[in-house]
Motif scaffolding. Structure first.
Motif, PDB file in Angstrom:
ATOM      1  N   LYS A 111       0.846  -1.193   0.000  1.00 26.90           N
ATOM      2  CA  LYS A 111       0.000   0.000   0.000  1.00 26.90           C
ATOM      3  C   LYS A 111       0.878   1.238   0.000  1.00 26.90           C
ATOM      4  O   LYS A 111       2.020   1.209   0.477  1.00 26.90           O
ATOM      5  N   ALA A 112       0.353   2.314  -0.538  1.00 25.58           N
ATOM      6  CA  ALA A 112       1.084   3.583  -0.585  1.00 25.58           C
ATOM      7  C   ALA A 112       0.145   4.734  -0.262  1.00 25.58           C
ATOM      8  O   ALA A 112      -1.002   4.752  -0.716  1.00 25.58           O
ATOM      9  N   VAL A 113       0.630   5.667   0.546  1.00 23.28           N
ATOM     10  CA  VAL A 113      -0.144   6.868   0.879  1.00 23.28           C
ATOM     11  C   VAL A 113       0.768   8.085   0.738  1.00 23.28           C
ATOM     12  O   VAL A 113       1.961   8.014   1.052  1.00 23.28           O
ATOM     13  N   PRO A 114       0.243   9.212   0.252  1.00 19.60           N
ATOM     14  CA  PRO A 114       1.069  10.426   0.150  1.00 19.60           C
ATOM     15  C   PRO A 114       1.257  11.057   1.527  1.00 19.60           C
ATOM     16  O   PRO A 114       0.310  11.182   2.314  1.00 19.60           O
ATOM     17  N   LEU A 115       2.481  11.442   1.834  1.00 16.04           N
ATOM     18  CA  LEU A 115       2.782  12.139   3.083  1.00 16.04           C
ATOM     19  C   LEU A 115       2.839  13.649   2.887  1.00 16.04           C
ATOM     20  O   LEU A 115       2.464  14.411   3.777  1.00 16.04           O
ATOM     21  N   PHE A 166       9.484   7.087   0.532  1.00 17.40           N
ATOM     22  CA  PHE A 166      10.159   7.676  -0.620  1.00 17.40           C
ATOM     23  C   PHE A 166      10.121   9.194  -0.451  1.00 17.40           C
ATOM     24  O   PHE A 166       9.044   9.770  -0.243  1.00 17.40           O
ATOM     25  N   THR A 167      11.281   9.847  -0.550  1.00 12.09           N
ATOM     26  CA  THR A 167      11.347  11.301  -0.408  1.00 12.09           C
ATOM     27  C   THR A 167      11.955  11.913  -1.668  1.00 12.09           C
ATOM     28  O   THR A 167      12.371  11.205  -2.583  1.00 12.09           O
ATOM     29  N   ALA A 168      12.017  13.247  -1.672  1.00 11.00           N
ATOM     30  CA  ALA A 168      12.580  14.009  -2.796  1.00 11.00           C
ATOM     31  C   ALA A 168      11.860  13.716  -4.108  1.00 11.00           C
ATOM     32  O   ALA A 168      12.474  13.680  -5.180  1.00 11.00           O
ATOM     33  N   LEU A 169      10.541  13.490  -4.027  1.00  8.37           N
ATOM     34  CA  LEU A 169       9.743  13.268  -5.226  1.00  8.37           C
ATOM     35  C   LEU A 169       9.184  14.592  -5.730  1.00  8.37           C
ATOM     36  O   LEU A 169       9.358  15.634  -5.090  1.00  8.37           O
ATOM     37  N   GLU A 170       8.505  14.548  -6.853  1.00 10.77           N
ATOM     38  CA  GLU A 170       7.949  15.767  -7.436  1.00 10.77           C
ATOM     39  C   GLU A 170       6.512  15.980  -6.971  1.00 10.77           C
ATOM     40  O   GLU A 170       5.749  15.012  -6.835  1.00 10.77           O
ATOM     41  N   PRO A 171       6.112  17.233  -6.723  1.00 14.34           N
ATOM     42  CA  PRO A 171       4.741  17.497  -6.271  1.00 14.34           C
ATOM     43  C   PRO A 171       3.710  17.145  -7.337  1.00 14.34           C
ATOM     44  O   PRO A 171       3.972  17.249  -8.537  1.00 14.34           O
ATOM     45  N   ALA A 172       2.539  16.734  -6.862  1.00 14.61           N
ATOM     46  CA  ALA A 172       1.390  16.459  -7.732  1.00 14.61           C
ATOM     47  C   ALA A 172       1.767  15.556  -8.901  1.00 14.61           C
ATOM     48  O   ALA A 172       1.351  15.765 -10.028  1.00 14.61           O
ATOM     49  N   THR A 173       2.574  14.534  -8.624  1.00 13.94           N
ATOM     50  CA  THR A 173       3.052  13.609  -9.657  1.00 13.94           C
ATOM     51  C   THR A 173       2.643  12.188  -9.292  1.00 13.94           C
ATOM     52  O   THR A 173       2.727  11.790  -8.125  1.00 13.94           O
ATOM     53  N   THR A 198       1.619  12.150  -5.368  1.00  8.85           N
ATOM     54  CA  THR A 198       2.058  13.026  -4.287  1.00  8.85           C
ATOM     55  C   THR A 198       1.109  14.210  -4.157  1.00  8.85           C
ATOM     56  O   THR A 198       0.412  14.582  -5.104  1.00  8.85           O
ATOM     57  N   LEU A 199       1.106  14.792  -2.964  1.00 10.16           N
ATOM     58  CA  LEU A 199       0.250  15.944  -2.745  1.00 10.16           C
ATOM     59  C   LEU A 199       0.770  17.138  -3.529  1.00 10.16           C
ATOM     60  O   LEU A 199       1.944  17.200  -3.895  1.00 10.16           O
ATOM     61  N   GLY A 200      -0.108  18.077  -3.758  1.00  9.90           N
ATOM     62  CA  GLY A 200       0.273  19.289  -4.483  1.00  9.90           C
ATOM     63  C   GLY A 200      -0.604  20.433  -4.046  1.00  9.90           C
ATOM     64  O   GLY A 200      -1.635  20.250  -3.389  1.00  9.90           O
ATOM     65  N   GLY A 201      -0.205  21.648  -4.404  1.00 13.79           N
ATOM     66  CA  GLY A 201      -1.001  22.805  -4.060  1.00 13.79           C
ATOM     67  C   GLY A 201      -2.255  22.904  -4.903  1.00 13.79           C
ATOM     68  O   GLY A 201      -2.410  22.222  -5.914  1.00 13.79           O
ATOM     69  N   VAL A 202      -3.180  23.748  -4.448  1.00 15.93           N
ATOM     70  CA  VAL A 202      -4.396  23.988  -5.227  1.00 15.93           C
ATOM     71  C   VAL A 202      -4.035  24.825  -6.451  1.00 15.93           C
ATOM     72  O   VAL A 202      -3.003  25.498  -6.475  1.00 15.93           O
ATOM     73  N   PRO A 203      -4.851  24.800  -7.488  1.00 16.59           N
ATOM     74  CA  PRO A 203      -4.529  25.560  -8.709  1.00 16.59           C
ATOM     75  C   PRO A 203      -4.453  27.059  -8.454  1.00 16.59           C
ATOM     76  O   PRO A 203      -5.129  27.594  -7.574  1.00 16.59           O
ATOM     77  N   ALA A 204      -3.624  27.716  -9.220  1.00 16.30           N
ATOM     78  CA  ALA A 204      -3.523  29.176  -9.144  1.00 16.30           C
ATOM     79  C   ALA A 204      -4.778  29.810  -9.743  1.00 16.30           C
ATOM     80  O   ALA A 204      -5.547  29.165 -10.461  1.00 16.30           O
TER      81      ALA A 204
END
Length: 399
Positions: A111-115, A166-173, A198-204
């Protein structure tokens, strides 16, 4: 001058070697040949031209054949054919797949979950003790979804570890991940594959424009984001100023960049706002005030930047400023009218009082006054000595 080289048929400097590998493992065959002209290499599998695939790669001008994630279907005779204009040569090797009972079972329940926007956490089930004793470690395989296997990254973890970040990944990927267990005899079959983003910010805040189509309709159109997947859709809403409640929102797909709002009130002022959203929530909004009395495209869009969307309050502030401006303008107009009226009346009363108190001299008095004022009887001007106003004396009636 350099002489021409004599053609020579291919000769092998290195032959591929037969190997036996467990299922899930990897095998590499190397074939190096020389000749004049330089020979061209072709690989065959059981007598048929080998076609590279997800787990079969040819590199170094076809001199290296790599087979990964071996299964029983990869067991075969692999032939290296070297050929040039002077002749042909061939060498072969066998890949045997061992299905040893001592190979560990594939890891279960991966299983995998975004941190965060740059980290994912992987967990899997701990196998029974008798299986754990034969495991020397685990290897996690990760790559961006849609990228080739050559971009795959691997991380080894301890046999006593059943969780890894897993660290140093790209946001919203989005990433594709699977796991293998290793024993001294080779690798297990791979676990189930998990797909995680991965988590990412909301759209601009999107940049949008409006165009008045007629007295009751307006067209809204905006720019689509440059990177697909960052925005899952758009929300469009509007309100008639100064009403507080917005109508909508109209939820639009991520590939849509225009919408027409109809059945509006002619001549009214509307506030329109637009925002993008994704799995992390609603983004910041852009908004504008629009009058249906206008024609053409309205002014440049204003946006909230990184601050939370608070379009309604700004709209009300703008209308309050307009109302205050109108009141100030009306006060100025009223003041000017009163000033002119009172100034005119004062001039009128002053002029009337002067006429009542003084009369124009007649006869000799007028001639005397003309001479005193510098005017002769012929109307020739002389330098004036002084200007004297002669009061009119009314005769006293006789009894």
């Amino acid at each position: 001058m350099r002489g021409c080289r004599t053609p020579a048929p291919p000769e092998f400097l290195q032959w591929p070697q037969s190997v036996s590998k467990p299922a899930g493992g990897s095998a590499v065959f190397t074939c190096v040949a020389q000749g004049v002209p330089e020979p061209h290499l072709i690989w065959l599998k059981n007598g048929k031209v080998l076609t590279p695939g997800d787990n079969v790669k040819l590199t170094n001008n076809n001199s290296t054949l790599a087979v990964t994630r071996i299964t029983s279907e990869d067991e075969a005779i692999y032939q290296c054919i070297a050929e040039n204009t002077a002749g042909t040569n061939q060498a072969s090797a066998r890949l045997a797949v061992s299905l040893a009972k001592d190979l560990p079972d594939a890891p279960q329940n991966l299983k995998a979950v975004p941190l965060s926007s740059t980290a994912l956490q992987l967990t899997w089930a701990q196998p029974p003790a008798e299986i754990t004793d034969g495991i020397i470690g685990y290897v996690l395989h990760i790559r961006k979804l849609g990228e080739p296997d050559s971009k795959e990254l691997q991380e080894a973890v301890s046999k006593t570890t059943f969780q890894h970040d897993f660290t140093a990944l790209e946001p919203a990927t989005t990433y594709s991940i699977y796991l293998k267990a290793y024993s001294p005899l080779g690798a297990s079959q791979q676990s189930n594959t998990v797909i995680t983003t991965t988590l990412g910010g909301v759209p601009a805040a999107p940049s949008f424009f409006t165009k008045v189509l007629n007295s009751t309709a307006v067209q809204v159109y905006w720019e689509l984001p440059g990177k697909p997947g960052k925005v899952e859709g758009f929300k469009l809403s509007f309100r008639k100023v100064p009403q507080a409640d917005f109508q909508g929102p109209y939820v639009l797909a991520s590939h849509v960049n225009t919408h027409t709002i109809a059945r509006l009130e002619p001549g009214a002022v509307y506030e329109i706002q637009l925002l993008g959203y994704n799995g992390n929530g609603d983004g910041n909004c852009s908004k504008r005030l629009l009058s249906l009395a206008e024609d053409g495209t309205s002014a440049k869009t204003s946006s909230d930047g990184d601050s939370p969307c608070n379009c309604r309050q700004e709209g009300e502030g703008s209308m309050a400023g307009i109302v205050v401006g109108i009141h100030i303008g009306m006060a100025c107009i009223i003041f000017c009218v009163l000033f002119l009226m009172f100034g005119y009346r004062r001039s009128f009363f002053c002029r009337k009082g002067t006429q009542d108190s003084w009369s124009v001299p007649q006869g000799d008095e007028a001639n005397h006054l003309d001479q005193r004022n510098g005017l002769s009887k012929e109307g020739v001007a002389h330098p004036p000595e002084a200007i004297e106003l002669v009061p009119q004396v009314r005769p006293t009636p006789l009894n």
